[in-house]
Design a protein around this motif. Structure first.
Motif, mmCIF file in Angstrom:
data_model
loop_
_atom_site.group_PDB
_atom_site.id
_atom_site.type_symbol
_atom_site.label_atom_id
_atom_site.label_comp_id
_atom_site.label_asym_id
_atom_site.label_seq_id
_atom_site.Cartn_x
_atom_site.Cartn_y
_atom_site.Cartn_z
ATOM 1 N N LEU A 200 27.647 65.664 45.794
ATOM 2 C CA LEU A 200 28.689 65.176 44.983
ATOM 3 C C LEU A 200 28.269 64.916 43.680
ATOM 4 O O LEU A 200 29.004 65.365 42.507
ATOM 5 N N TYR A 201 27.142 64.312 43.577
ATOM 6 C CA TYR A 201 26.551 64.100 42.329
ATOM 7 C C TYR A 201 26.364 65.274 41.424
ATOM 8 O O TYR A 201 26.521 65.441 40.338
ATOM 9 N N ASP A 202 25.917 66.548 42.072
ATOM 10 C CA ASP A 202 25.543 67.663 41.348
ATOM 11 C C ASP A 202 26.844 68.293 40.923
ATOM 12 O O ASP A 202 26.908 68.640 39.800
ATOM 13 N N ALA A 203 27.638 68.275 41.785
ATOM 14 C CA ALA A 203 29.037 68.970 41.216
ATOM 15 C C ALA A 203 29.617 68.056 39.847
ATOM 16 O O ALA A 203 30.077 69.000 38.955
ATOM 17 N N LEU A 204 29.715 66.778 40.024
ATOM 18 C CA LEU A 204 30.001 66.138 38.710
ATOM 19 C C LEU A 204 29.073 66.356 37.469
ATOM 20 O O LEU A 204 29.514 66.740 36.432
ATOM 21 N N ASN A 205 28.095 66.463 37.759
ATOM 22 C CA ASN A 205 26.915 66.865 36.771
ATOM 23 C C ASN A 205 27.323 68.280 36.041
ATOM 24 O O ASN A 205 26.985 68.363 34.892
ATOM 25 N N ASP A 206 27.788 69.042 36.822
ATOM 26 C CA ASP A 206 28.288 70.526 36.435
ATOM 27 C C ASP A 206 29.450 70.347 35.351
ATOM 28 O O ASP A 206 29.638 71.471 34.738
ATOM 29 N N PHE A 207 30.158 69.345 35.659
ATOM 30 C CA PHE A 207 31.193 69.569 34.854
ATOM 31 C C PHE A 207 31.469 68.247 33.822
ATOM 32 O O PHE A 207 32.246 68.317 32.942
ATOM 33 N N ALA A 214 27.491 58.889 33.303
ATOM 34 C CA ALA A 214 27.045 57.564 33.642
ATOM 35 C C ALA A 214 27.842 56.365 33.159
ATOM 36 O O ALA A 214 27.965 55.448 33.972
ATOM 37 N N LYS A 215 28.452 56.620 31.997
ATOM 38 C CA LYS A 215 29.370 55.399 31.767
ATOM 39 C C LYS A 215 30.556 55.510 32.484
ATOM 40 O O LYS A 215 31.105 54.105 32.981
ATOM 41 N N MET A 216 31.165 56.543 33.102
ATOM 42 C CA MET A 216 32.398 56.317 34.002
ATOM 43 C C MET A 216 31.645 55.838 35.445
ATOM 44 O O MET A 216 32.887 55.007 35.944
ATOM 45 N N VAL A 222 34.323 56.531 38.061
ATOM 46 C CA VAL A 222 33.982 57.503 39.229
ATOM 47 C C VAL A 222 33.084 56.742 40.125
ATOM 48 O O VAL A 222 32.528 56.029 39.791
ATOM 49 N N GLU A 223 33.712 57.002 41.428
ATOM 50 C CA GLU A 223 32.840 56.211 42.309
ATOM 51 C C GLU A 223 32.297 57.326 43.440
ATOM 52 O O GLU A 223 33.151 58.368 43.992
ATOM 53 N N ILE A 224 31.085 57.184 43.975
ATOM 54 C CA ILE A 224 30.601 58.078 45.090
ATOM 55 C C ILE A 224 30.346 57.180 46.130
ATOM 56 O O ILE A 224 29.282 56.257 45.877
#
Length: 327
Positions: A200-207, A214-216, A222-224
């Motif tokens: 899930l982190y990987d997908a967010l980092n793509d977009f 990091a701020k979100m 943004v919550e995981i």
């Protein structure tokens, strides 16, 4: 291929600079198309000559024209774009229940704008899925690994957040031990759980740019979090994704689904063949599919090995296992 007995099809491309991009570095894009269709493509000035069987020539011409139009629109052409053009123009294997989605969503261009890139579905099933995510408050994506279920869901969530349609993005997974016990892993609870959340982190980092993400996360827009952390919450004005839902129990799935609040959208993704629950414990994904499939405004979207967009060997591996289980 005996080119001596074959006719050729000529295509003219007026912008020589774009033609260079179309051919690719060392003509790798042309080589890809040649290999897929068993044709030969020869460059003559601003013309491309296609030699081969007539049906293959026509398909190669259509793919080359579509890719050139991308370049004219200011976009790039990479191997994934070539793959998409072939997939979107070829008849595909469909899963049970997918026919209706294909009929509804096969027309029109589907794109997802994010902060870092523009995402375009690469198969008809992906296209139907994305349309379903935008059109339904609750949608399911069911199928094997590598079909883009989670990746596209997160992309849609980022798009809706950027446009102001939702105020936050919440991504969750069951922290089910697939052969390992959480208690034996080093670190505190976050350290133990984070490896399960990494896709899930990987997908967010793509977009999203790193600093913005990091701020979100610091601001909790943004919550995981593991599925267990969802209990007792009402998730309003949020885009919520439950990934690996086949590993949720029936009670966990019911708990999660009833978190849906006003102004929210929820996506459930999973693979029926990858259940890591203890033997004899039913999967909450299977129960949800059985109980909810007749309810209007809930989208069920299905993928098969034909929709795998990872390495081609992944699709072959999935088909091999599917064939073994049916035997």
């Amino acid at each position: 291929m005996d080119t001596g007995t074959l006719t050729e099809v000529l295509i003219e491309f007026p912008d020589n600079r774009l033609l260079i991009d179309l051919c690719g570095e060392y003509d790798r894009n042309l080589a890809d198309i040649e290999k897929r269709l068993d044709v030969q493509i020869v460059r003559r000035g601003n013309l491309l000559a296609i030699l081969g069987e007539e049906s293959a020539q026509i398909e190669a011409r259509d793919v080359l024209n579509a890719l050139y139009q991308r370049l004219e629109a200011g976009r790039t052409v990479d191997p994934g774009d070539i793959d998409r053009e072939f997939r979107m123009n070829a008849p595909e294997e469909t899963a049970p229940g997918a026919d209706a989605q294909m009929e509804m969503f096969s027309g029109g261009k589907v794109e997802i704008k994010t902060r870092k890139k523009l995402i375009e579905p690469r198969t008809d099933a992906q296209k139907a899925y994305v349309r379903s995510l935008f059109n339904n408050e609750l949608a399911f994506g069911i199928g094997p690994a590598g079909t883009g279920k989670t990746y596209l869901a997160v992309a849609v969530g980022v798009n809706l957040f950027i446009s102001g349609a939702v105020d936050r993005i919440i991504l969750s997974r069951p922290a089910v031990e697939a052969g390992e016990k959480l208690g034996y892993l080093p670190g505190d609870m976050k350290d133990k759980v984070d490896p399960y959340m990494q896709p899930l982190y990987d997908a967010l980092n793509d977009f999203l740019p790193g600093k913005q993400l990091a701020k979100m996360m610091e601001e909790k827009t943004v919550e995981i979090a593991p599925l267990a952390f969802m209990r007792g919450r009402t998730l309003s004005n949020a885009f919520v994704v439950l990934d690996e839902a086949q590993n949720a129990t029936t009670m966990q799935m019911k708990m999660f689904l009833t978190r849906l609040g006003e102004g929210s959208r929820m996506v459930i993704t999973g693979d029926r063949t990858q259940v890591d629950l203890p033997r004899g414990m039913p999967s909450g994904l299977a129960d949800a599919e059985r109980l909810l499939s007749h309810i209007p405004k809930i989208g069920f979207n299905y993928f098969t090995s034909a929709d795998v967009v990872r390495h081609p060997l992944v699709a072959a591996i999935i088909r091999a296992y599917e064939g073994d289980s049916q035997g």
